[in-house]
Design a protein around this motif. Structure first.
Motif, PDB file in Angstrom:
ATOM      1  N   GLN A  96       6.921  -4.261   7.147  1.00 23.61           N
ATOM      2  CA  GLN A  96       6.037  -3.101   7.046  1.00 23.61           C
ATOM      3  C   GLN A  96       5.800  -2.728   5.588  1.00 23.61           C
ATOM      4  O   GLN A  96       4.666  -2.445   5.187  1.00 23.61           O
ATOM      5  CB  GLN A  96       6.635  -1.907   7.816  1.00 23.61           C
ATOM      6  N   ALA A  99       3.445  -5.230   4.087  1.00 27.72           N
ATOM      7  CA  ALA A  99       2.071  -4.989   4.540  1.00 27.72           C
ATOM      8  C   ALA A  99       1.473  -3.799   3.798  1.00 27.72           C
ATOM      9  O   ALA A  99       0.296  -3.825   3.407  1.00 27.72           O
ATOM     10  CB  ALA A  99       2.056  -4.762   6.047  1.00 27.72           C
ATOM     11  N   ASN A 100       2.258  -2.748   3.578  1.00 26.99           N
ATOM     12  CA  ASN A 100       1.767  -1.582   2.830  1.00 26.99           C
ATOM     13  C   ASN A 100       1.428  -1.961   1.397  1.00 26.99           C
ATOM     14  O   ASN A 100       0.414  -1.504   0.857  1.00 26.99           O
ATOM     15  CB  ASN A 100       2.802  -0.458   2.854  1.00 26.99           C
ATOM     16  N   ILE A 102       0.549  -4.919   0.281  1.00 25.72           N
ATOM     17  CA  ILE A 102      -0.674  -5.740   0.302  1.00 25.72           C
ATOM     18  C   ILE A 102      -1.896  -4.844   0.466  1.00 25.72           C
ATOM     19  O   ILE A 102      -2.928  -5.038  -0.202  1.00 25.72           O
ATOM     20  CB  ILE A 102      -0.599  -6.797   1.426  1.00 25.72           C
ATOM     21  N   GLY A 103      -1.796  -3.862   1.358  1.00 24.21           N
ATOM     22  CA  GLY A 103      -2.912  -2.925   1.549  1.00 24.21           C
ATOM     23  C   GLY A 103      -3.225  -2.155   0.289  1.00 24.21           C
ATOM     24  O   GLY A 103      -4.395  -2.000  -0.096  1.00 24.21           O
ATOM     25  N   THR A 104      -2.199  -1.648  -0.389  1.00 20.89           N
ATOM     26  CA  THR A 104      -2.389  -0.916  -1.639  1.00 20.89           C
ATOM     27  C   THR A 104      -3.009  -1.818  -2.699  1.00 20.89           C
ATOM     28  O   THR A 104      -3.918  -1.414  -3.431  1.00 20.89           O
ATOM     29  CB  THR A 104      -1.033  -0.364  -2.142  1.00 20.89           C
ATOM     30  N   ASN A 106      -4.902  -4.444  -2.205  1.00 17.91           N
ATOM     31  CA  ASN A 106      -6.301  -4.696  -1.851  1.00 17.91           C
ATOM     32  C   ASN A 106      -7.188  -3.499  -2.194  1.00 17.91           C
ATOM     33  O   ASN A 106      -8.303  -3.658  -2.687  1.00 17.91           O
ATOM     34  CB  ASN A 106      -6.423  -5.052  -0.377  1.00 17.91           C
ATOM     35  N   LYS A 107      -6.693  -2.265  -1.935  1.00 23.33           N
ATOM     36  CA  LYS A 107      -7.461  -1.063  -2.289  1.00 23.33           C
ATOM     37  C   LYS A 107      -7.645  -0.969  -3.795  1.00 23.33           C
ATOM     38  O   LYS A 107      -8.732  -0.626  -4.282  1.00 23.33           O
ATOM     39  CB  LYS A 107      -6.736   0.184  -1.780  1.00 23.33           C
TER      40      LYS A 107
END
Length: 145
Positions: A96, A99-100, A102-104, A106-107
């Motif tokens: 988790q 994944a967070n 990676i999301g950050t 990408n943003k």
């Protein structure tokens, strides 16, 4: 009669010669079979030696594998039954968090691309500076800011 006796002796000599030739051929075939058999026996002995060495090596590997199985079986005796759920929970938490991140990331990359595009648009909309002029914020020698 002498001619008959000579003819019989000639036939007897031919029979002996034919028998000797047949025995010679038989002897030659026997020697060839013997040499072939000996070569085959040497090949088989060599294969037997190779197979014996391979069987010994395989036995050593099997003994090592049996020792490893015994070691792992002994290690399982000390296994904590509650360890697996804890490890599974820790793995899920790490997944988790990854994944967070990676999301950050990408943003942040998307925002960086937007800012680069905005800078390019602003630079493209500016008129060129006249000769001798300096852009805003650039210190001019001899003048205080």
């Amino acid at each position: 009669m002498a001619a008959r006796s000579a003819a019989e002796q000639g036939r007897a000599q031919e029979r002996h010669a034919a028998e000797a030739l047949a025995q010679g051929r038989e002897l030659d075939a026997s020697w060839k079979a013997y040499r072939t058999g000996r070569a085959r026996a040497a090949d088989l002995r060599e294969r037997l030696d190779t197979n014996t060495q391979a069987a010994q090596a395989q036995g050593a590997h099997l003994n090592a594998a049996a020792a490893e199985v015994a070691r792992r079986t002994a290690a399982l005796g000390t296994l904590d039954e509650n360890e697996f759920p804890r490890a599974e929970y820790a793995r899920e938490q790490a997944a988790q968090a990854y994944a967070n991140l990676i999301g950050t990331q990408n943003k942040t990359r998307a925002r960086l691309d937007e800012l680069r595009l905005l800078i390019a648009r602003r630079e493209g909309s500016l008129d060129g500076l006249p000769d001798g002029a300096s852009p805003l914020g650039t210190p001019v020698s001899g003048r205080p800011n």
